[in-house]
Every structure is written in structure tokens, then in C-alpha cells.
Design a protein around this motif. Structure first.
Motif, PDB file in Angstrom:
ATOM      1  N   LYS A   1       0.874  -1.173   0.000  1.00  0.00           N
ATOM      2  CA  LYS A   1       0.000   0.000   0.000  1.00  0.00           C
ATOM      3  C   LYS A   1       0.907   1.218   0.000  1.00  0.00           C
ATOM      4  O   LYS A   1       1.859   1.286   0.793  1.00  0.00           O
ATOM      5  CB  LYS A   1      -0.892  -0.004   1.243  1.00  0.00           C
ATOM      6  CG  LYS A   1      -1.980   1.057   1.225  1.00  0.00           C
ATOM      7  CD  LYS A   1      -3.120   0.701   0.290  1.00  0.00           C
ATOM      8  CE  LYS A   1      -4.277   1.683   0.465  1.00  0.00           C
ATOM      9  NZ  LYS A   1      -5.379   1.401  -0.476  1.00  0.00           N
TER      10      LYS A   1
ATOM     11  N   ARG B   1      -7.699   5.713   8.762  1.00  0.00           N
ATOM     12  CA  ARG B   1      -9.130   5.979   8.731  1.00  0.00           C
ATOM     13  C   ARG B   1      -9.901   4.750   9.203  1.00  0.00           C
ATOM     14  O   ARG B   1      -9.323   3.760   9.660  1.00  0.00           O
ATOM     15  CB  ARG B   1      -9.542   6.361   7.302  1.00  0.00           C
ATOM     16  CG  ARG B   1      -8.904   7.668   6.828  1.00  0.00           C
ATOM     17  CD  ARG B   1      -9.265   7.971   5.402  1.00  0.00           C
ATOM     18  NE  ARG B   1     -10.711   8.140   5.223  1.00  0.00           N
ATOM     19  CZ  ARG B   1     -11.302   8.250   4.040  1.00  0.00           C
ATOM     20  NH1 ARG B   1     -10.580   8.209   2.947  1.00  0.00           N
ATOM     21  NH2 ARG B   1     -12.609   8.400   3.949  1.00  0.00           N
TER      22      ARG B   1
ATOM     23  N   GLU C   1      -8.354   1.697   6.794  1.00  0.00           N
ATOM     24  CA  GLU C   1      -7.896   2.271   5.528  1.00  0.00           C
ATOM     25  C   GLU C   1      -6.722   3.203   5.794  1.00  0.00           C
ATOM     26  O   GLU C   1      -6.711   3.953   6.765  1.00  0.00           O
ATOM     27  CB  GLU C   1      -9.034   3.042   4.854  1.00  0.00           C
ATOM     28  CG  GLU C   1     -10.118   2.144   4.281  1.00  0.00           C
ATOM     29  CD  GLU C   1     -11.107   2.934   3.456  1.00  0.00           C
ATOM     30  OE1 GLU C   1     -10.809   4.100   3.126  1.00  0.00           O
ATOM     31  OE2 GLU C   1     -12.170   2.392   3.142  1.00  0.00           O
TER      32      GLU C   1
ATOM     33  N   CYS D   1      -5.216   7.386   2.502  1.00  0.00           N
ATOM     34  CA  CYS D   1      -6.357   7.938   1.768  1.00  0.00           C
ATOM     35  C   CYS D   1      -6.469   9.443   1.938  1.00  0.00           C
ATOM     36  O   CYS D   1      -7.198  10.093   1.188  1.00  0.00           O
ATOM     37  CB  CYS D   1      -7.657   7.275   2.227  1.00  0.00           C
ATOM     38  SG  CYS D   1      -7.740   5.507   1.857  1.00  0.00           S
ATOM     39  N   GLU D   2      -5.814   9.987   2.932  1.00  0.00           N
ATOM     40  CA  GLU D   2      -5.836  11.430   3.140  1.00  0.00           C
ATOM     41  C   GLU D   2      -4.526  11.853   3.782  1.00  0.00           C
ATOM     42  O   GLU D   2      -3.735  11.028   4.247  1.00  0.00           O
ATOM     43  CB  GLU D   2      -7.017  11.836   4.017  1.00  0.00           C
ATOM     44  CG  GLU D   2      -6.993  11.270   5.427  1.00  0.00           C
ATOM     45  CD  GLU D   2      -8.172  11.772   6.248  1.00  0.00           C
ATOM     46  OE1 GLU D   2      -8.119  12.938   6.676  1.00  0.00           O
ATOM     47  OE2 GLU D   2      -9.113  10.997   6.462  1.00  0.00           O
TER      48      GLU D   2
ATOM     49  N   ASP E   1      -6.077  12.171  -7.614  1.00  0.00           N
ATOM     50  CA  ASP E   1      -6.497  10.781  -7.417  1.00  0.00           C
ATOM     51  C   ASP E   1      -8.017  10.665  -7.343  1.00  0.00           C
ATOM     52  O   ASP E   1      -8.613   9.736  -7.900  1.00  0.00           O
ATOM     53  CB  ASP E   1      -5.875  10.220  -6.136  1.00  0.00           C
ATOM     54  CG  ASP E   1      -4.382   9.942  -6.279  1.00  0.00           C
ATOM     55  OD1 ASP E   1      -3.923   9.826  -7.427  1.00  0.00           O
ATOM     56  OD2 ASP E   1      -3.696   9.875  -5.244  1.00  0.00           O
ATOM     57  N   SER E   2      -8.661  11.604  -6.657  1.00  0.00           N
ATOM     58  CA  SER E   2     -10.119  11.544  -6.524  1.00  0.00           C
ATOM     59  C   SER E   2     -10.799  11.787  -7.868  1.00  0.00           C
ATOM     60  O   SER E   2     -11.821  11.160  -8.179  1.00  0.00           O
ATOM     61  CB  SER E   2     -10.602  12.552  -5.482  1.00  0.00           C
ATOM     62  OG  SER E   2     -10.392  13.881  -5.922  1.00  0.00           O
TER      63      SER E   2
ATOM     64  N   GLU F   1     -10.387   8.597  -9.908  1.00  0.00           N
ATOM     65  CA  GLU F   1     -11.259   7.540  -9.394  1.00  0.00           C
ATOM     66  C   GLU F   1     -12.695   7.765  -9.850  1.00  0.00           C
ATOM     67  O   GLU F   1     -13.388   6.827 -10.270  1.00  0.00           O
ATOM     68  CB  GLU F   1     -11.178   7.504  -7.865  1.00  0.00           C
ATOM     69  CG  GLU F   1     -11.720   6.240  -7.238  1.00  0.00           C
ATOM     70  CD  GLU F   1     -10.907   5.001  -7.583  1.00  0.00           C
ATOM     71  OE1 GLU F   1     -11.483   3.894  -7.528  1.00  0.00           O
ATOM     72  OE2 GLU F   1      -9.714   5.140  -7.915  1.00  0.00           O
TER      73      GLU F   1
END
Length: 358
Positions: A121, A138, A142, A145-146, A161-162, A165
Motif C-alpha cells: 500500500k 481511517r 484504511e 487515503c488522506e 487521485d479523486s 477515481e
């Protein structure tokens, strides 16, 4: 007041100033010395007990684990918290990767030989020697992710990335190539619009994602390259901000090569089109020339009797009228007409009427 007294007073004053200076330096925050701190938390039960920091010198190796890029390795504590810190990074922004994996130490060389690691990851960041970045864990464990970062460019990467996605989700169910092209036009325009005002390394990150040859994005990039100013402008921006870095030089070289190849292919396509058009025009010209020859005066060897029949046909005489005028039989006229057809290469009386013999 003696000179000796003045000398002692001056020395004391210098000493006090020195101690104040030393104390102020000790109290300065670590970032004033250019110290970076990157930290985060993962589930220690899921990962192998270590976290890795790599410097990305080749943007074609954004997604992967490459030992030659590794610059720091730290152990996770009992809560899965890791922290990279020091003062040996560049003062200018660079691309870095933070990753964890599930490979035991004896497996890593084998599993990472090609850069592929299925059990890892990672997060790409943009940072320099003065930055502080926190990667919180998170819900549902997770990770990556931020980010909470002093460097706005890292937050921009998360935005990219967002967008990427969200774009992938919109492709679900699309079958028409036209619909796919329209969707790609829309989303890549959004990425370009966002990236043009960010750090050039953010634009490079967008470029790397849209030119991945394993995805449908690459063909679209090639088709639109000459109509899209984003990539040429990115080369200029990278050269201005990071001209001495290898990663900027890599992009400038690659963009120039691809632009030249596409220009050559376009020129080749146009040359082929011109060749085909020229061939068509040549054939049309040959056709007109043939018709012109057919309708122009031609030199054909006919017998005197055949010439008379030819002239009478051009005067719209029927076979019966020709036979009567030349005092020959109807069958003889038909024989002469057939010979004229064969010698002139015609198939009807109308074609004979359009010709002249000299």
C-alpha cells in the motif's frame, strides 16, 4: 575611565550577546533547520513491521516498489505508527513514495525484482526538506487515503487521485467508442484545468496517469496531443521550476519524442492521402484522355468500301439504305459494318457517329 575598564565592559557585552544568540538558536523550531517529518499509522497486524520512503526519480516508476529508489526505512511501533524525519531531502519539491507491504525481509528482493508488489500500500507525496506530513489511519483500517500536509502540492495529488477515481466509475456500462471519447475529453479537460495552476510536479503526475500504456487513456492522449496545449506548457513550466532535475529532463525528452513521432505519423498519413488523391486524379485524367482519343480524329486502316459504309453510317443511313446506295447486298453491308466495329473497337452505330477517320 581607563582603557582596561572599557575593554572588560566590551568583552562582557559580547559574551552576553553570544549567549542570547545561542539560546535563541536552541529555541528555534526544527523546521527552521530544514527538518522534514513524515508520519502515519497502519495496522501492525496487517503489515510487516516496517515502512519505506523512496525518492521517485523516474515518473514511469510511480506505482511500484523499487529498491534503487529507497532512501529511508523505519520500524512500526506497537500501535503501527511510523515516522520519517531528518534533514537530507532536497530544499526543492520532489516526488516521494511512502509504502508498507506484507513481504518478509527474505522475500522482498524476489517479490520486488520487477517493481511489482501485490501486497503493498503506497501514497505518492510532493515534499521538500522543510515539510511535515501526517497520514492518519481511517475507518476500517484504511490507510494513505488522506493527508495533513504543510505542502499544498501533496494535497493536490490527492485531488487528482479523486478525479481519476470518479472518472473510472463513469466508464461502467459504456460501450460506444464515441461515448467513451466524449467522456475522456470531459474528464481530461478537468484534470488539465486543475493541474495548470498547481506545482508542475502535479501536472507531471497527471501526465503519468494519462499516458499509462496499459490503460485506455494512452490512445486518447495520442489522438488529442496536438490539440492539447497542456503538455507543451507543462514542459515549459517544468523546465522553469525544475530544469536541473532528472525527472524534468525525462519529461521534456519524452514529450519531444512523442510530439515528433505523432507529427511524422500525421505527415505520413497526409502523404498517403496525397498519393491516393494523385492516383485518383491520374486515373480520371487517363479516362478523359481515352475519351478524347476516342472522339478525336483517328487513323484507322479501312478498305475503300468500308470507308464508304463508315461515311454513310455517320450520315444516319440504315443498312438497307447503304446497300441500295452502294449497289451491294444487305448481307455484304452487315459484313462491312462488323469489320468496322472490330477495327475501331466500337459496339454501336452511335459510337461510329462520334468518330472521324483521317
Amino acid at each position: 575611565m581607563t582603557l582596561d575598564f572599557l575593554y572588560r565592559e566590551f568583552s562582557l557585552l559580547l559574551s552576553v550577546k553570544f549567549y542570547y544568540l545561542l539560546l535563541s538558536l536552541l529555541l528555534l523550531p526544527a523546521t527552521s533547520f530544514g527538518q522534514y517529518v513524515f508520519e502515519g499509522q497502519v495496522d501492525p497486524g496487517d503489515w510487516n513491521g516496517q515502512a519505506y520512503l523512496s525518492e521517485i526519480e523516474d515518473y514511469r516508476k510511480l506505482n511500484g516498489v523499487f529498491n534503487e529508489q529507497l532512501i529511508q526505512r523505519v520500524s512500526l511501533d506497537s500501535l503501527g505508527i511510523f515516522r520519517f524525519k531528518g534533514n537530507k531531502l532536497s530544499d526543492k519539491n520532489k516526488l516521494y513514495r511512502i509504502h508498507v507491504d506484507r513481504c518478509a525481509s527474505y522475500e522482498q528482493d524476489l517479490n520486488h525484482f520487477t517493481g511489482n508488489c501485490e501486497h503493498s500500500k503506497a501514497m505518492i507525496i510532493i515534499a521538500n526538506n522543510r515539510d511535515t506530513i501526517t497520514l492518519p489511519q481511517r475507518f476500517d483500517n484504511e490507510i494513505f487515503c488522506e493527508a495533513i500536509s504543510t505542502n499544498e502540492a501533496t494535497l493536490a495529488l490527492l485531488k487528482v487521485d479523486s478525479i481519476m477515481e470518479a472518472m473510472k466509475y463513469e466508464f461502467v456500462g459504456l460501450r460506444s467508442q464515441t461515448a467513451i471519447d466524449n467522456l475522456l475529453d470531459d474528464w481530461t479537460a478537468r484534470l488539465h484545468e486543475f493541474g495548470k495552476d498547481q506545482d508542475p510536479l502535479v501536472g507531471l503526475y497527471i501526465y503519468a496517469g494519462l499516458t499509462d500504456r496499459s490503460t485506455i487513456f494512452y490512445d486518447h492522449y495520442v489522438k488529442r496531443l496536438q490539440q492539447t496545449p497542456f503538455y507543451a506548457e507543462l514542459a515549459t513550466r517544468l523546465e522553469a521550476a525544475y530544469g536541473e532535475s532528472e525527472i524534468a529532463k525525462q519529461y521534456i525528452r519524452e514529450h519531444q519524442v512523442e510530439s515528433n513521432l505523432i507529427t511524422q505519423e500525421s505527415s505520413t498519413d497526409r502523404s498517403t492521402e496525397y498519393l491516393i488523391a494523385g492516383l485518383v486524379l491520374f486515373l480520371i485524367g487517363c479516362g478523359f484522355y481515352y475519351l478524347k482519343i476516342r472522339h478525336a480524329s483517328i487513323k484507322i486502316t479501312l478498305t475503300p468500301q468500308e470507308e464508304k459504309v463508315f461515311q454513310l453510317i455517320q450520315e444516319n443511313k440504315t443498312n438497307k439504305e447503304i446497300a441500295s446506295e452502294l449497289f451491294i447486298s444487305h448481307s455484304t453491308v452487315k459484313s462491312h459494318v462488323n469489320n468496322i466495329y472490330r477495327k475501331l473497337g466500337v459496339t454501336s452505330r452511335d459510337e461510329i457517329k462520334s468518330l472521324k477517320i483521317k
